[in-house]
Motif scaffolding. Sequence first.
Motif, mmCIF file in Angstrom:
data_model
loop_
_atom_site.group_PDB
_atom_site.id
_atom_site.type_symbol
_atom_site.label_atom_id
_atom_site.label_comp_id
_atom_site.label_asym_id
_atom_site.label_seq_id
_atom_site.Cartn_x
_atom_site.Cartn_y
_atom_site.Cartn_z
ATOM 1 N N SER A 184 81.494 -21.851 24.173
ATOM 2 C CA SER A 184 81.963 -22.367 22.891
ATOM 3 C C SER A 184 80.778 -22.670 21.989
ATOM 4 O O SER A 184 79.644 -22.855 22.449
ATOM 5 N N TRP B 286 90.401 -22.882 16.134
ATOM 6 C CA TRP B 286 89.483 -22.181 17.034
ATOM 7 C C TRP B 286 89.503 -20.682 16.733
ATOM 8 O O TRP B 286 90.570 -20.072 16.639
ATOM 9 N N LEU C 275 91.546 -26.271 25.707
ATOM 10 C CA LEU C 275 90.937 -25.016 25.266
ATOM 11 C C LEU C 275 91.565 -23.825 25.992
ATOM 12 O O LEU C 275 91.771 -22.765 25.399
ATOM 13 N N ALA D 75 88.850 -22.013 10.620
ATOM 14 C CA ALA D 75 88.358 -22.267 11.979
ATOM 15 C C ALA D 75 87.009 -22.971 11.903
ATOM 16 O O ALA D 75 86.174 -22.655 11.046
ATOM 17 N N ARG E 241 85.426 -23.925 15.143
ATOM 18 C CA ARG E 241 84.771 -23.705 16.436
ATOM 19 C C ARG E 241 85.158 -22.336 16.980
ATOM 20 O O ARG E 241 86.181 -21.774 16.599
ATOM 21 N N CYS E 242 84.337 -21.835 17.868
ATOM 22 C CA CYS E 242 84.537 -20.501 18.416
ATOM 23 C C CYS E 242 84.460 -20.554 19.938
ATOM 24 O O CYS E 242 83.659 -21.316 20.494
ATOM 25 N N TYR E 243 85.287 -19.757 20.593
ATOM 26 C CA TYR E 243 85.213 -19.633 22.050
ATOM 27 C C TYR E 243 85.262 -18.166 22.437
ATOM 28 O O TYR E 243 85.752 -17.307 21.691
#
Length: 311
Positions: free
Chosen positions: A165, A239, A72, A273, A275-277
Amino acid sequence: MLSTELVGRRIVLRYRRHDGILPPLSDVVGELTSLTPTTAVVAGPNGPVTVDRAAIVAARPVAPHRRQILELERIARRGWRAAEVEEFDGWLLHADQGWTSRANSVLPLTTPRRPLSELLAAADRFYAERGLPVQIQLPLPARGLLDAELAGRCWSLRRPAVMLSSPISGLPEVLVSDEPVRLDPVPSTAWLDGYHHRGDPLPEHAVRLLTRHDQVRFASLSRNGSVVGVARATVDEGWLGVSAVEVAAGHRRSGVASTLMRALADWGRGQAATRCYLQVEADNSGALAFYQRLGFISHHRYHYRIAPAAS
């Protein structure tokens, strides 16, 4: 035991096996990718495992594996691309005229073959040529041993932060707003006026860093003709990375940040996308509480070590 809040998180699941199979209980560790009223699907090390919910004995979240932490961080560097990047035995050396620690520090991504003294000497040369101090980002606990070694050498600790996340699928349920958000591939003058890194206006090389990406959007929300909030997002390898979130004084706690996040989540979903961070400084309790209310969890922590000044 299991709830939709755990979807997208790394868990350990203990379940009863079919009658006659020994041992009677088994465990699987991995990301909970799906949860229905009857089944749970965990992406284990050997592929997805589908478990009947009636057979589940226990389940709990576990910390990400060190490989996931470093992966990540690698992706986050792709979302914040420095002008110069060099690799030296698994260490990535980034430089961009000193603007932000992330773009001007070493990311020790893989285990090196060379001794630490050679690695530090190479980093010292690289940053000395650019008139910059040597900074090393240390994702924890993946780089705990290196952190301890640098602390023993009197490297100072700076800017502790939390990497958060969330699965994007969980965000729209809590982000509801009819206010239109403008999404631009380059920052408008109003966007630039609305963003101040650590309170300072942006130099030209900072703007170049922010726009140095092939999948980037600059979000802005206006009220009564004035921009009251801005944010930036990028997409890399599935992401969505959110950064540069700023809400104008007098408009905080009025739904601006939530509306920006909703728009960026929608855009990220359109770019495939899942997932998000985002990163938040560890002492920013208000921001941490806000993102936790949106469903974000702490993925890992990190800080920087700064080389001691030459005597």
